[in-house]
Design a protein around this motif. Structure first.
Motif, PDB file in Angstrom:
ATOM      1  N   HIS A   1     -18.906  64.089  41.399  1.00 59.82           N
ATOM      2  CA  HIS A   1     -19.940  64.863  41.927  1.00 59.82           C
ATOM      3  C   HIS A   1     -21.173  63.913  42.170  1.00 59.82           C
ATOM      4  O   HIS A   1     -21.637  63.246  41.236  1.00 59.82           O
ATOM      5  N   LEU A   2     -22.361  63.671  43.328  1.00 57.69           N
ATOM      6  CA  LEU A   2     -23.385  63.372  43.565  1.00 57.69           C
ATOM      7  C   LEU A   2     -24.322  63.711  43.680  1.00 57.69           C
ATOM      8  O   LEU A   2     -23.741  64.358  44.894  1.00 57.69           O
ATOM      9  N   ALA A   3     -25.200  64.220  43.283  1.00 60.51           N
ATOM     10  CA  ALA A   3     -26.225  65.287  43.546  1.00 60.51           C
ATOM     11  C   ALA A   3     -25.998  66.406  44.870  1.00 60.51           C
ATOM     12  O   ALA A   3     -26.250  67.207  45.743  1.00 60.51           O
ATOM     13  N   ASP A   4     -24.738  67.083  44.113  1.00 56.25           N
ATOM     14  CA  ASP A   4     -24.382  68.011  44.087  1.00 56.25           C
ATOM     15  C   ASP A   4     -22.922  68.149  44.982  1.00 56.25           C
ATOM     16  O   ASP A   4     -22.302  69.016  45.646  1.00 56.25           O
ATOM     17  N   ALA A   5     -23.152  67.492  45.055  1.00 52.98           N
ATOM     18  CA  ALA A   5     -22.072  66.930  46.313  1.00 52.98           C
ATOM     19  C   ALA A   5     -20.400  66.008  46.158  1.00 52.98           C
ATOM     20  O   ALA A   5     -20.525  65.057  44.895  1.00 52.98           O
ATOM     21  N   PRO A   6     -19.034  66.962  46.441  1.00 58.49           N
ATOM     22  CA  PRO A   6     -18.339  65.806  46.039  1.00 58.49           C
ATOM     23  C   PRO A   6     -18.546  64.533  46.603  1.00 58.49           C
ATOM     24  O   PRO A   6     -18.424  63.863  47.759  1.00 58.49           O
ATOM     25  N   VAL A   7     -17.847  63.158  45.634  1.00 60.98           N
ATOM     26  CA  VAL A   7     -17.314  62.280  46.963  1.00 60.98           C
ATOM     27  C   VAL A   7     -15.759  62.440  46.033  1.00 60.98           C
ATOM     28  O   VAL A   7     -15.054  62.131  45.098  1.00 60.98           O
ATOM     29  N   GLY A   8     -15.449  61.466  47.297  1.00 63.81           N
ATOM     30  CA  GLY A   8     -14.158  61.268  47.251  1.00 63.81           C
ATOM     31  C   GLY A   8     -13.443  59.778  47.195  1.00 63.81           C
ATOM     32  O   GLY A   8     -14.624  59.171  47.551  1.00 63.81           O
ATOM     33  N   VAL A   9     -12.351  59.291  47.061  1.00 66.30           N
ATOM     34  CA  VAL A   9     -11.829  57.776  46.327  1.00 66.30           C
ATOM     35  C   VAL A   9     -10.016  58.027  47.012  1.00 66.30           C
ATOM     36  O   VAL A   9      -9.205  59.118  47.333  1.00 66.30           O
ATOM     37  N   CYS A  10      -9.488  56.995  47.978  1.00 69.89           N
ATOM     38  CA  CYS A  10      -7.922  57.336  49.065  1.00 69.89           C
ATOM     39  C   CYS A  10      -7.527  55.510  48.161  1.00 69.89           C
ATOM     40  O   CYS A  10      -8.374  55.076  48.072  1.00 69.89           O
ATOM     41  N   LEU A  11      -6.869  55.774  47.402  1.00 65.37           N
ATOM     42  CA  LEU A  11      -6.347  55.063  47.518  1.00 65.37           C
ATOM     43  C   LEU A  11      -4.702  54.501  48.035  1.00 65.37           C
ATOM     44  O   LEU A  11      -4.117  55.403  48.386  1.00 65.37           O
ATOM     45  N   VAL A  12      -4.558  53.412  48.333  1.00 63.88           N
ATOM     46  CA  VAL A  12      -3.870  52.558  49.298  1.00 63.88           C
ATOM     47  C   VAL A  12      -2.596  52.182  48.360  1.00 63.88           C
ATOM     48  O   VAL A  12      -3.098  50.410  47.506  1.00 63.88           O
ATOM     49  N   GLY A  13      -1.301  52.069  48.465  1.00 69.67           N
ATOM     50  CA  GLY A  13      -0.208  51.203  47.805  1.00 69.67           C
ATOM     51  C   GLY A  13       0.211  50.381  49.468  1.00 69.67           C
ATOM     52  O   GLY A  13       0.308  50.514  49.994  1.00 69.67           O
ATOM     53  N   PRO A  14       0.555  49.764  48.429  1.00 66.00           N
ATOM     54  CA  PRO A  14       1.902  48.026  48.946  1.00 66.00           C
ATOM     55  C   PRO A  14       3.243  49.664  50.214  1.00 66.00           C
ATOM     56  O   PRO A  14       3.359  50.368  49.503  1.00 66.00           O
ATOM     57  N   THR A  15       4.089  48.748  50.752  1.00 65.24           N
ATOM     58  CA  THR A  15       4.756  49.952  51.194  1.00 65.24           C
ATOM     59  C   THR A  15       6.186  49.855  50.435  1.00 65.24           C
ATOM     60  O   THR A  15       6.160  48.789  49.453  1.00 65.24           O
ATOM     61  N   GLY A  16       5.648  51.248  49.843  1.00 67.21           N
ATOM     62  CA  GLY A  16       7.677  51.617  49.271  1.00 67.21           C
ATOM     63  C   GLY A  16       6.790  52.065  47.914  1.00 67.21           C
ATOM     64  O   GLY A  16       7.642  52.581  46.617  1.00 67.21           O
ATOM     65  N   ALA A  17       5.493  51.523  47.463  1.00 71.39           N
ATOM     66  CA  ALA A  17       4.952  52.105  46.360  1.00 71.39           C
ATOM     67  C   ALA A  17       4.070  53.786  46.082  1.00 71.39           C
ATOM     68  O   ALA A  17       3.977  54.207  45.780  1.00 71.39           O
ATOM     69  N   ASP A  18       5.298  54.508  46.796  1.00 70.76           N
ATOM     70  CA  ASP A  18       4.290  56.156  47.285  1.00 70.76           C
ATOM     71  C   ASP A  18       4.338  56.894  45.638  1.00 70.76           C
ATOM     72  O   ASP A  18       3.631  57.156  45.043  1.00 70.76           O
ATOM     73  N   LEU A  19       5.893  56.887  44.793  1.00 71.05           N
ATOM     74  CA  LEU A  19       5.563  57.476  43.635  1.00 71.05           C
ATOM     75  C   LEU A  19       5.124  56.732  42.379  1.00 71.05           C
ATOM     76  O   LEU A  19       4.040  57.468  41.497  1.00 71.05           O
ATOM     77  N   ALA A  20       4.654  55.687  42.766  1.00 65.85           N
ATOM     78  CA  ALA A  20       4.106  54.828  42.073  1.00 65.85           C
ATOM     79  C   ALA A  20       2.202  54.955  41.680  1.00 65.85           C
ATOM     80  O   ALA A  20       1.559  55.308  41.041  1.00 65.85           O
ATOM     81  N   LEU A  21       1.787  55.349  43.201  1.00 71.43           N
ATOM     82  CA  LEU A  21       0.720  55.382  43.989  1.00 71.43           C
ATOM     83  C   LEU A  21       0.074  57.092  43.109  1.00 71.43           C
ATOM     84  O   LEU A  21      -0.721  57.127  42.980  1.00 71.43           O
TER      85      LEU A  21
END
Length: 54
Positions: free
Chosen positions: A19-39
Motif C-alpha cells: 500500500h502506498l498513500a493508502d492505495a493498494p499496489v498490485g503486481v502481475c507475475l508472468v511465467g513461461p508456457t507450461g509454468a502455471d503451477l510454478a507461478l
C-alpha cells in the motif's frame, strides 16, 4: 485492458504487493508456457513471506 500475457498465451497471476498513500499496489507475475503451477507456487511463497514481514 488486455493483458500481454493473455494475448501471448502465457500464465499470469495478479496479487496485491503493498500500500502506498493508502492505495493498494498490485503486481502481475508472468511465467513461461507450461509454468502455471510454478507461478502459483511462487505467488503463494511471496504472499506468505510478505505476511510474515508485516
Amino acid at each position: 485492458m488486455t493483458s500481454v500475457a493473455g494475448v501471448g498465451g502465457l500464465p499470469a497471476v495478479s496479487m496485491p504487493a503493498l500500500h502506498l498513500a493508502d492505495a493498494p499496489v498490485g503486481v502481475c507475475l508472468v511465467g513461461p508456457t507450461g509454468a502455471d503451477l510454478a507461478l502459483v507456487d511462487l505467488a503463494i511463497d511471496l504472499s506468505s513471506s510478505s505476511a510474515t514481514r508485516s
